[in-house]
Design a protein around this motif. Sequence first.
Motif, mmCIF file in Angstrom:
data_model
loop_
_atom_site.group_PDB
_atom_site.id
_atom_site.type_symbol
_atom_site.label_atom_id
_atom_site.label_comp_id
_atom_site.label_asym_id
_atom_site.label_seq_id
_atom_site.Cartn_x
_atom_site.Cartn_y
_atom_site.Cartn_z
ATOM 1 N N THR A 242 0.823 -1.204 0.000
ATOM 2 C CA THR A 242 0.000 0.000 0.000
ATOM 3 C C THR A 242 0.860 1.258 0.000
ATOM 4 O O THR A 242 0.620 2.205 -0.761
ATOM 5 C CB THR A 242 -0.938 0.012 1.221
ATOM 6 N N ILE A 243 1.886 1.272 0.847
ATOM 7 C CA ILE A 243 2.759 2.443 0.917
ATOM 8 C C ILE A 243 3.511 2.635 -0.397
ATOM 9 O O ILE A 243 3.614 3.756 -0.909
ATOM 10 C CB ILE A 243 3.748 2.314 2.091
ATOM 11 N N CYS A 244 4.047 1.559 -0.949
ATOM 12 C CA CYS A 244 4.784 1.665 -2.212
ATOM 13 C C CYS A 244 3.875 2.124 -3.346
ATOM 14 O O CYS A 244 4.275 2.956 -4.178
ATOM 15 C CB CYS A 244 5.432 0.327 -2.553
ATOM 16 N N TRP A 245 2.666 1.594 -3.395
ATOM 17 C CA TRP A 245 1.700 2.030 -4.423
ATOM 18 C C TRP A 245 1.392 3.514 -4.281
ATOM 19 O O TRP A 245 1.348 4.252 -5.271
ATOM 20 C CB TRP A 245 0.418 1.204 -4.291
ATOM 21 N N PHE A 246 1.209 3.963 -3.050
ATOM 22 C CA PHE A 246 0.919 5.375 -2.805
ATOM 23 C C PHE A 246 2.111 6.251 -3.192
ATOM 24 O O PHE A 246 1.938 7.316 -3.802
ATOM 25 C CB PHE A 246 0.565 5.584 -1.336
ATOM 26 N N CYS A 247 3.307 5.800 -2.854
ATOM 27 C CA CYS A 247 4.511 6.565 -3.213
ATOM 28 C C CYS A 247 4.663 6.689 -4.718
ATOM 29 O O CYS A 247 4.990 7.761 -5.240
ATOM 30 C CB CYS A 247 5.749 5.906 -2.609
ATOM 31 N N GLU A 248 4.447 5.601 -5.421
ATOM 32 C CA GLU A 248 4.625 5.599 -6.870
ATOM 33 C C GLU A 248 3.590 6.441 -7.593
ATOM 34 O O GLU A 248 3.844 6.923 -8.707
ATOM 35 C CB GLU A 248 4.573 4.165 -7.392
ATOM 36 N N ASN A 249 2.436 6.639 -6.973
ATOM 37 C CA ASN A 249 1.346 7.310 -7.682
ATOM 38 C C ASN A 249 0.974 8.684 -7.138
ATOM 39 O O ASN A 249 0.431 9.501 -7.898
ATOM 40 C CB ASN A 249 0.100 6.424 -7.658
ATOM 41 N N PHE A 250 1.261 8.971 -5.869
ATOM 42 C CA PHE A 250 0.764 10.208 -5.293
ATOM 43 C C PHE A 250 1.804 11.046 -4.555
ATOM 44 O O PHE A 250 1.578 12.222 -4.317
ATOM 45 C CB PHE A 250 -0.396 9.894 -4.333
ATOM 46 N N VAL A 251 2.925 10.474 -4.179
ATOM 47 C CA VAL A 251 3.956 11.223 -3.456
ATOM 48 C C VAL A 251 4.884 11.910 -4.448
ATOM 49 O O VAL A 251 5.281 11.302 -5.454
ATOM 50 C CB VAL A 251 4.752 10.294 -2.515
ATOM 51 N N SER A 252 5.224 13.155 -4.191
ATOM 52 C CA SER A 252 6.048 13.920 -5.116
ATOM 53 C C SER A 252 7.405 13.259 -5.341
ATOM 54 O O SER A 252 7.887 12.490 -4.499
ATOM 55 C CB SER A 252 6.255 15.341 -4.589
ATOM 56 N N VAL A 253 8.003 13.569 -6.463
ATOM 57 C CA VAL A 253 9.316 13.023 -6.797
ATOM 58 C C VAL A 253 10.336 13.419 -5.723
ATOM 59 O O VAL A 253 11.159 12.601 -5.299
ATOM 60 C CB VAL A 253 9.768 13.521 -8.183
ATOM 61 N N GLU A 254 10.295 14.684 -5.280
ATOM 62 C CA GLU A 254 11.241 15.162 -4.275
ATOM 63 C C GLU A 254 11.126 14.350 -2.988
ATOM 64 O O GLU A 254 12.135 13.939 -2.405
ATOM 65 C CB GLU A 254 10.999 16.645 -3.967
ATOM 66 N N ALA A 255 9.892 14.119 -2.543
ATOM 67 C CA ALA A 255 9.692 13.364 -1.308
ATOM 68 C C ALA A 255 10.147 11.923 -1.478
ATOM 69 O O ALA A 255 10.748 11.341 -0.558
ATOM 70 C CB ALA A 255 8.217 13.411 -0.899
ATOM 71 N N ASN A 256 9.870 11.322 -2.633
ATOM 72 C CA ASN A 256 10.299 9.940 -2.871
ATOM 73 C C ASN A 256 11.820 9.822 -2.846
ATOM 74 O O ASN A 256 12.367 8.853 -2.289
ATOM 75 C CB ASN A 256 9.771 9.448 -4.220
ATOM 76 N N VAL A 257 12.506 10.778 -3.440
ATOM 77 C CA VAL A 257 13.972 10.739 -3.436
ATOM 78 C C VAL A 257 14.496 10.890 -2.010
ATOM 79 O O VAL A 257 15.445 10.198 -1.607
ATOM 80 C CB VAL A 257 14.550 11.847 -4.345
ATOM 81 N N LEU A 258 13.884 11.768 -1.226
ATOM 82 C CA LEU A 258 14.300 11.933 0.167
ATOM 83 C C LEU A 258 14.083 10.649 0.963
ATOM 84 O O LEU A 258 14.894 10.304 1.831
ATOM 85 C CB LEU A 258 13.527 13.090 0.809
ATOM 86 N N ILE A 259 12.993 9.941 0.682
ATOM 87 C CA ILE A 259 12.724 8.670 1.360
ATOM 88 C C ILE A 259 13.797 7.646 1.014
ATOM 89 O O ILE A 259 14.351 6.973 1.895
ATOM 90 C CB ILE A 259 11.326 8.138 0.980
ATOM 91 N N LEU A 260 14.102 7.509 -0.277
ATOM 92 C CA LEU A 260 15.127 6.552 -0.699
ATOM 93 C C LEU A 260 16.497 6.931 -0.141
ATOM 94 O O LEU A 260 17.270 6.068 0.277
ATOM 95 C CB LEU A 260 15.176 6.488 -2.230
ATOM 96 N N ARG A 261 16.790 8.238 -0.134
ATOM 97 C CA ARG A 261 18.054 8.704 0.434
ATOM 98 C C ARG A 261 18.160 8.323 1.905
ATOM 99 O O ARG A 261 19.232 7.940 2.382
ATOM 100 C CB ARG A 261 18.159 10.234 0.322
ATOM 101 N N HIS A 262 17.048 8.426 2.618
ATOM 102 C CA HIS A 262 17.084 8.162 4.056
ATOM 103 C C HIS A 262 17.530 6.732 4.356
ATOM 104 O O HIS A 262 18.329 6.513 5.262
ATOM 105 C CB HIS A 262 15.716 8.413 4.684
ATOM 106 N N TYR A 263 17.018 5.783 3.603
ATOM 107 C CA TYR A 263 17.433 4.391 3.807
ATOM 108 C C TYR A 263 18.945 4.266 3.690
ATOM 109 O O TYR A 263 19.604 3.656 4.542
ATOM 110 C CB TYR A 263 16.779 3.482 2.769
#
Length: 271
Positions: A67-88
Motif C-alpha cells: 500500500t505504501i509503495c503504491w501510494f509513493c509511486e502514484n501520489f507522493v512527489s518526486v522530491e519526497a520519494n527521493v528523500l525517502i530513498l536517500r534516508h534508507y
Amino acid sequence: MQAIEYDDSLPIEKEALKLWMKDLDNPFRWSLRPFFQFLFAILLHLTWFIKRLPLPQFSAHNFLQKTICWFCENFVSVEANVLILRHYSCESNIINFLIDNQYLDGEELPVNPIKLYPKKIGDMMEDSFVKHDQELFRCFKEMGHWQYKKNSEENVSWQHWQTVDIESLEIHKKKTQVFDFETSHALFMCLFCLLLTREEYRDAINGFNLDQSMAIRVGEIIEDKSLVEMAYNKFPHYLVGPWNLSQRFLMHGFFCEYVYSVLHNLKEKSV
C-alpha cells in the motif's frame, strides 16, 4: 526561505537541501497538511489506544508495504520519494560505519552489515519499512556494549560505505504525484499503527531516540562531539507514545542527513 537556502551552518548535502526546499514550496504542505495532521493525529491516538488493549494482536506487513509503495509511486512527489530513498541509504551507512569501526585491531566483524540501499520504490516492497527499524535494533543488540578502541584516523574503516548518488535512483514522475513529504506521512501514520502489532509499533516510534546514541558513537570515532547536538530525538531509555510523531519522524530524517554529510565529507578528505 532564502536565508536557509544559503545557511550551511549545519552539514547537509546540496542535493538533499534542494529537494527539501522544493518540498517546502509544495502548496499541499501549507494547505492540506495542517488539516490532515490534526485529523489523523486524533485517529492515531485512538488506534494506539485500541492496539494497547488486551486484545489479540495482528499485523499485515505485506499489505502495509504494498500500500505504501503504491501510494509513493502514484501520489507522493518526486522530491519526497527521493528523500525517502536517500534516508534508507544514509541511515544504513551510519550504522554500517559503526559496525565497521567497533573493532579496529583486525578482529572479525561481529555484526552483519545492513543491506538496505533501495534504488527505486519497488525495492522497498519486501518488508523494508518494518525491516528498517528491526535492522537498527538488531545491530545495536549484536554490537553489544560499545567497544570502540581508539586508533589513528588513517585506520577508520569505510568497508561497507556506499555513496548516496541521486542520479542512480529510479523515480518515474507521474502527474498525480503531488503530495509533499509531511502530508504523505500524515496520511499513513494511522495505517502503520493499525497494521503492526503493538510491540512492533512501540519499537518503531521509539527507535528514533537511538539517534543520540548513534551520534555519541560516531562522534567518538571521528572525535567530533558536536554531532550529539544534531540529534533531536534523545534518551532511548524513556519510551514514548505517538505524541508529536510527525516532527520526531521528520527530525530523524534530518539527523541522518546531517551525520551522513559529515561522514561523507570526512571520507572524501581521506581519499
